[in-house]
Design a protein around this motif. Structure first.
Motif, PDB file in Angstrom:
ATOM      1  N   PHE A  30      65.448  75.148 126.413  1.00  0.00           N
ATOM      2  CA  PHE A  30      65.020  75.426 125.032  1.00  0.00           C
ATOM      3  C   PHE A  30      64.548  74.108 124.430  1.00  0.00           C
ATOM      4  CE2 PHE A  30      69.502  74.364 124.615  1.00  0.00           C
ATOM      5  CZ  PHE A  30      69.599  73.621 123.441  1.00  0.00           C
ATOM      6  N   ILE A  31      63.637  74.208 123.476  1.00  0.00           N
ATOM      7  CA  ILE A  31      63.052  73.019 122.854  1.00  0.00           C
ATOM      8  C   ILE A  31      63.706  72.759 121.507  1.00  0.00           C
ATOM      9  CG2 ILE A  31      60.935  72.012 121.899  1.00  0.00           C
ATOM     10  CD1 ILE A  31      59.422  73.706 124.023  1.00  0.00           C
ATOM     11  N   VAL A  32      64.040  71.508 121.284  1.00  0.00           N
ATOM     12  CA  VAL A  32      64.610  71.081 120.012  1.00  0.00           C
ATOM     13  C   VAL A  32      63.612  70.159 119.324  1.00  0.00           C
ATOM     14  CG1 VAL A  32      66.418  69.706 118.926  1.00  0.00           C
ATOM     15  CG2 VAL A  32      66.990  71.233 120.805  1.00  0.00           C
ATOM     16  N   PRO A  33      63.141  70.494 118.111  1.00  0.00           N
ATOM     17  CA  PRO A  33      62.293  69.546 117.389  1.00  0.00           C
ATOM     18  C   PRO A  33      63.057  68.237 117.205  1.00  0.00           C
ATOM     19  CG  PRO A  33      62.219  71.697 116.344  1.00  0.00           C
ATOM     20  CD  PRO A  33      63.319  71.750 117.366  1.00  0.00           C
ATOM     21  N   ALA A  34      62.477  67.150 117.698  1.00  0.00           N
ATOM     22  CA  ALA A  34      63.131  65.838 117.621  1.00  0.00           C
ATOM     23  C   ALA A  34      62.207  64.914 116.863  1.00  0.00           C
ATOM     24  CB  ALA A  34      63.440  65.319 119.016  1.00  0.00           C
ATOM     25  N   MET A  35      62.237  65.016 115.541  1.00  0.00           N
ATOM     26  CA  MET A  35      61.262  64.299 114.720  1.00  0.00           C
ATOM     27  C   MET A  35      61.861  63.757 113.436  1.00  0.00           C
ATOM     28  SD  MET A  35      58.971  67.683 113.700  1.00  0.00           S
ATOM     29  CE  MET A  35      58.672  68.184 115.380  1.00  0.00           C
ATOM     30  N   GLY A  36      63.149  63.410 113.468  1.00  0.00           N
ATOM     31  CA  GLY A  36      63.758  62.784 112.303  1.00  0.00           C
ATOM     32  C   GLY A  36      63.611  63.601 111.041  1.00  0.00           C
ATOM     33  N   SER A  37      62.916  63.024 110.044  1.00  0.00           N
ATOM     34  CA  SER A  37      62.748  63.698 108.755  1.00  0.00           C
ATOM     35  C   SER A  37      61.373  64.336 108.597  1.00  0.00           C
ATOM     36  CB  SER A  37      62.942  62.683 107.615  1.00  0.00           C
ATOM     37  OG  SER A  37      61.943  61.674 107.667  1.00  0.00           O
ATOM     38  N   SER A  52      65.241  75.290 116.038  1.00  0.00           N
ATOM     39  CA  SER A  52      65.062  74.244 115.032  1.00  0.00           C
ATOM     40  C   SER A  52      66.190  74.281 114.016  1.00  0.00           C
ATOM     41  CB  SER A  52      63.711  74.425 114.319  1.00  0.00           C
ATOM     42  OG  SER A  52      63.490  73.376 113.401  1.00  0.00           O
ATOM     43  N   SER A  53      66.877  73.172 113.887  1.00  0.00           N
ATOM     44  CA  SER A  53      67.978  73.057 112.927  1.00  0.00           C
ATOM     45  C   SER A  53      68.085  71.612 112.482  1.00  0.00           C
ATOM     46  CB  SER A  53      69.293  73.506 113.569  1.00  0.00           C
ATOM     47  OG  SER A  53      70.399  73.181 112.730  1.00  0.00           O
ATOM     48  N   MET A  54      68.540  71.409 111.262  1.00  0.00           N
ATOM     49  CA  MET A  54      68.760  70.047 110.774  1.00  0.00           C
ATOM     50  C   MET A  54      70.231  69.653 110.883  1.00  0.00           C
ATOM     51  SD  MET A  54      65.712  69.200 110.158  1.00  0.00           S
ATOM     52  CE  MET A  54      65.958  67.575 109.446  1.00  0.00           C
ATOM     53  N   GLU A  55      71.054  70.526 111.450  1.00  0.00           N
ATOM     54  CA  GLU A  55      72.472  70.214 111.622  1.00  0.00           C
ATOM     55  C   GLU A  55      72.667  69.168 112.712  1.00  0.00           C
ATOM     56  OE1 GLU A  55      75.646  73.244 111.286  1.00  0.00           O
ATOM     57  OE2 GLU A  55      73.982  74.669 111.454  1.00  0.00           O
ATOM     58  N   VAL A  56      73.561  68.232 112.472  1.00  0.00           N
ATOM     59  CA  VAL A  56      73.837  67.178 113.445  1.00  0.00           C
ATOM     60  C   VAL A  56      75.337  67.053 113.668  1.00  0.00           C
ATOM     61  CG1 VAL A  56      71.760  65.831 112.946  1.00  0.00           C
ATOM     62  CG2 VAL A  56      73.842  65.428 111.600  1.00  0.00           C
ATOM     63  N   VAL A  57      75.681  66.404 114.768  1.00  0.00           N
ATOM     64  CA  VAL A  57      77.076  66.056 115.033  1.00  0.00           C
ATOM     65  C   VAL A  57      77.148  64.558 115.313  1.00  0.00           C
ATOM     66  CG1 VAL A  57      77.718  68.329 115.909  1.00  0.00           C
ATOM     67  CG2 VAL A  57      76.844  66.608 117.499  1.00  0.00           C
ATOM     68  N   GLY A 104      61.529  67.619 106.521  1.00  0.00           N
ATOM     69  CA  GLY A 104      62.974  67.548 106.719  1.00  0.00           C
ATOM     70  C   GLY A 104      63.660  68.894 106.682  1.00  0.00           C
ATOM     71  N   THR A 105      62.947  69.962 107.092  1.00  0.00           N
ATOM     72  CA  THR A 105      63.527  71.308 107.087  1.00  0.00           C
ATOM     73  C   THR A 105      63.391  71.954 108.462  1.00  0.00           C
ATOM     74  OG1 THR A 105      61.477  72.472 106.471  1.00  0.00           O
ATOM     75  CG2 THR A 105      62.843  71.600 104.672  1.00  0.00           C
ATOM     76  N   ASP A 106      64.253  72.951 108.739  1.00  0.00           N
ATOM     77  CA  ASP A 106      64.187  73.698 110.004  1.00  0.00           C
ATOM     78  C   ASP A 106      62.791  74.270 110.210  1.00  0.00           C
ATOM     79  OD1 ASP A 106      66.867  73.248 109.561  1.00  0.00           O
ATOM     80  OD2 ASP A 106      67.474  75.339 109.657  1.00  0.00           O
ATOM     81  N   GLU A 107      62.342  75.004 109.196  1.00  0.00           N
ATOM     82  CA  GLU A 107      61.056  75.697 109.275  1.00  0.00           C
ATOM     83  C   GLU A 107      59.908  74.712 109.390  1.00  0.00           C
ATOM     84  OE1 GLU A 107      58.424  79.004 106.739  1.00  0.00           O
ATOM     85  OE2 GLU A 107      60.289  78.185 105.927  1.00  0.00           O
ATOM     86  N   GLY A 108      59.961  73.629 108.617  1.00  0.00           N
ATOM     87  CA  GLY A 108      58.892  72.650 108.629  1.00  0.00           C
ATOM     88  C   GLY A 108      58.734  71.986 109.984  1.00  0.00           C
TER      89      GLY A 108
END
Length: 424
Positions: free
Chosen positions: A85-92, A121-126, A96-100
C-alpha cells in the motif's frame, strides 16, 4: 494600477531567440525492467515474506517515470506474496490534510487504478524515538504499523540547505514520512541546522523501523531517469551521499553566470519544493544554501495546475502577475512556511496587472539602460531547460558555447490580447 502602468508603459523589451541547451543525456531505456532486475539482484525478496503488509512512500514531486517506478515496486511486492500500500510521504504538503495529500498523488498520476494498490492517507503519526536534543521522531502511523517499509524517492540537491544528505531517502524518513507534525519538528531548529538534524532524525527512524530497502532515482538534464539504485537498509546511510554527487553532476542549468532579468512562466510544488529550483534561478530563501547564477531581477508569471494554488517560492521573485496572485491558496502556501520556519519563500512580491508588466518591471529595475546589453532569459519552469529563450546579449555571454545553440532568429516577445505571455 493605472499610475504604475503609466510608469512602465514606456519601458522597452529586447527581442529574444529560442535556444537549445545541451546536457548529459544518460538515461535508462526501460525503467520497469531495469528496476525489477535491481530488486532481484539485491535479493529484496528475501526480506518480504508472504502475508506481510508493505508500505511504499509516495512523495509530492513530479518524478520522472513516477508511475513506472511505483508500479514496478508494487508488482514486485505482490510477487513476493505480500500486500503493498502507498503512504503519502510529503510532510506538510497538500495543505497538510489526508485528502490534500492523496489528491496531490493523484495529480502526479499515482492512484489505485494506475499502480494497482491502495493509497492510505493519514496525518496521524507515532513516536519512534528521540534525538540527542530530546526532540521526538515521528513516523506516519500506517507506515510504522506495517510489516515493512520501502522508501521510494528521487535524490537531488535541496533548494534550501547543503549537507551530506539532501533530497532523498533520509529526508523521506525525517520529513516526508514524518507528516506535518514531524516535519514541523525536524524544521524547528531552522535550516541553518537542517543538515545535522536531518541526519539524526533520519538515522533514528532508520534504526527503529523495518525498512525493507530504498529505491532512489536520479535524473538527467532532460528529466529522464538516468539511473535507479536499490539500497538495502544497512547501505542507505553510506551510499546515498554518493548518489547525491552523481545526481549533482547530471543537473541541468542555465549556461550563464550573470542574468539581468529571468522570467519563469510557472512555478509549483510539483516542480520543486520551493516552487522553483533555487539552484537554477540563483535565489535562495535561507542562508543555508547558495549557488546558481547571479540573477538581478526575477519575475514569476503563473502557478502550475498541479500545484493546487500553492505559491510557495513566490517570495523569491521581485514581481508576479495578477493571474499568479489570483491563483494563490494562501493557507496551503503559508503552512509550508510555518512548518519550515522560513517565511521568506512566501512573502508577497510586487503584483502587476499582466505578464508584460512583469517583464517591464524587471527590465526597469535591473540596472541595465542599454537594451542591447540586457541579458534576458525566459524559461517555462526550472525543470524544462533544454529549450529556453534568450536575448542576444544573454546568448553572447553564455559560458559554454558548445552547449547552447540558437534554433530561431530574434523576434519580439509575443503577448496575447490581455498582454500575457504566448511562448509556452
Amino acid at each position: 494600477m493605472s499610475q504604475i502602468n503609466e510608469i512602465l508603459d514606456n519601458i522597452k523589451l529586447p527581442q529574444i531567440m529560442k535556444v537549445k541547451q545541451v546536457f548529459d543525456d544518460t538515461k535508462i531505456e526501460n525503467v520497469p525492467e531495469y528496476l525489477n532486475q535491481k530488486l532481484i539482484e539485491k535479493q529484496i525478496k528475501d526480506k518480504i515474506k508472504p502475508g506481510m503488509k508493505i508500505a511504499i512512500t509516495g512523495g509530492s514531486r513530479g518524478i520522472s517515470h513516477y508511475q513506472d517506478l511505483m508500479k514496478t515496486v508494487v508488482d514486485f511486492v505482490y510477487k513476493c506474496g505480500a500486500t503493498p500500500f502507498i503512504v503519502p510521504a510529503m510532510g506538510s504538503h497538500g495543505g497538510g490534510t489526508d485528502e490534500g495529500q492523496a489528491n496531490m498523488l493523484k495529480k502526479l498520476g499515482i492512484t489505485k487504478e494506475t499502480v494497482g494498490c491502495d493509497i492510505i492517507s493519514s496525518m496521524e503519526v507515532v513516536e519512534v524515538g528521540r534525538t540527542s536534543k530530546d526532540l521526538p521522531v515521528y513516523i506516519d502511523k500506517n507506515a510504522a504499523g506495517a510489516d515493512g517499509i520501502i522508501l521510494l524517492n528521487r535524490v537531488k540537491l535541496h533548494t534550501s540547505f547543503r549537507g551530506k544528505y539532501e533530497s532523498g531517502l533520509i529526508k523521506m524518513m525525517a520529513i516526508g514520512l514524518a507528516k506535518r507534525k514531524g516535519a514541523d519538528m525536524t524544521h524547528s531548529l531552522r535550516y541553518e541546522n537542517m543538515a545535522e538534524n536531518l541526519v539524526e532524525v533520519g538515522t533514528i527512524a532508520l534504526q527503529n523501523l523495518n525498512i525493507i530497502c530504498g529505491v532512489a532515482s536520479i535524473e538527467n538534464g532532460y528529466n529522464e531517469v538516468a539511473d535507479v539504485f536499490v539500497l538495502k537498509k544497512d547501505e542507505i546511510l553510506e551510499e546515498e551521499p554518493n548518489i547525491l554527487q552523481k545526481s549533482k553532476k547530471l543537473m541541468s542549468r542555465i549556461y550563464l553566470d550573470d542574468i539581468d532579468v529571468l522570467i519563469v512562466n510557472e512555478i509549483g510544488k510539483n516542480i520543486s519544493g520551493t516552487g522553483v529550483d533555487t539552484n537554477i534561478v540563483g535565489r535562495f530563501h535561507t542562508n543555508a544554501a547558495s549557488g546558481g547564477p547571479n540573477t538581478i531581477k526575477l519575475g514569476f508569471l503563473d502557478i502550475s495546475e498541479k500545484s493546487g494554488g500553492n505559491g510557495n517560492g513566490m517570495g523569491l521573485a521581485d514581481f508576479v502577475s495578477k493571474k499568479f496572485y489570483d491563483k494563490v491558496d494562501f493557507p496551503a502556501t503559508y503552512i509550508n512556511a510555518i512548518t519550515s520556519t522560513e517565511p521568506n519563500s512566501v512573502k508577497l512580491p510586487l503584483v502587476l496587472d499582466n505578464d508584460k508588466y512583469v517583464f517591464k518591471g524587471c527590465v526597469k529595475l535591473c540596472g541595465v539602460r542599454d537594451l542591447d546589453k540586457l541579458k534576458l532569459v525566459v524559461i517555462n519552469n526550472t525543470k524544462e531547460l533544454y529549450e529556453i529563450y534568450m536575448s542576444k546579449a544573454a546568448f553572447d555571454n553564455v559560458v559554454d558555447k558548445e552547449k547552447v545553440k540558437p534554433i530561431s532568429g530574434l523576434f519580439n516577445i509575443p503577448f496575447d490580447e490581455e498582454d500575457n505571455l504566448k511562448l509556452f
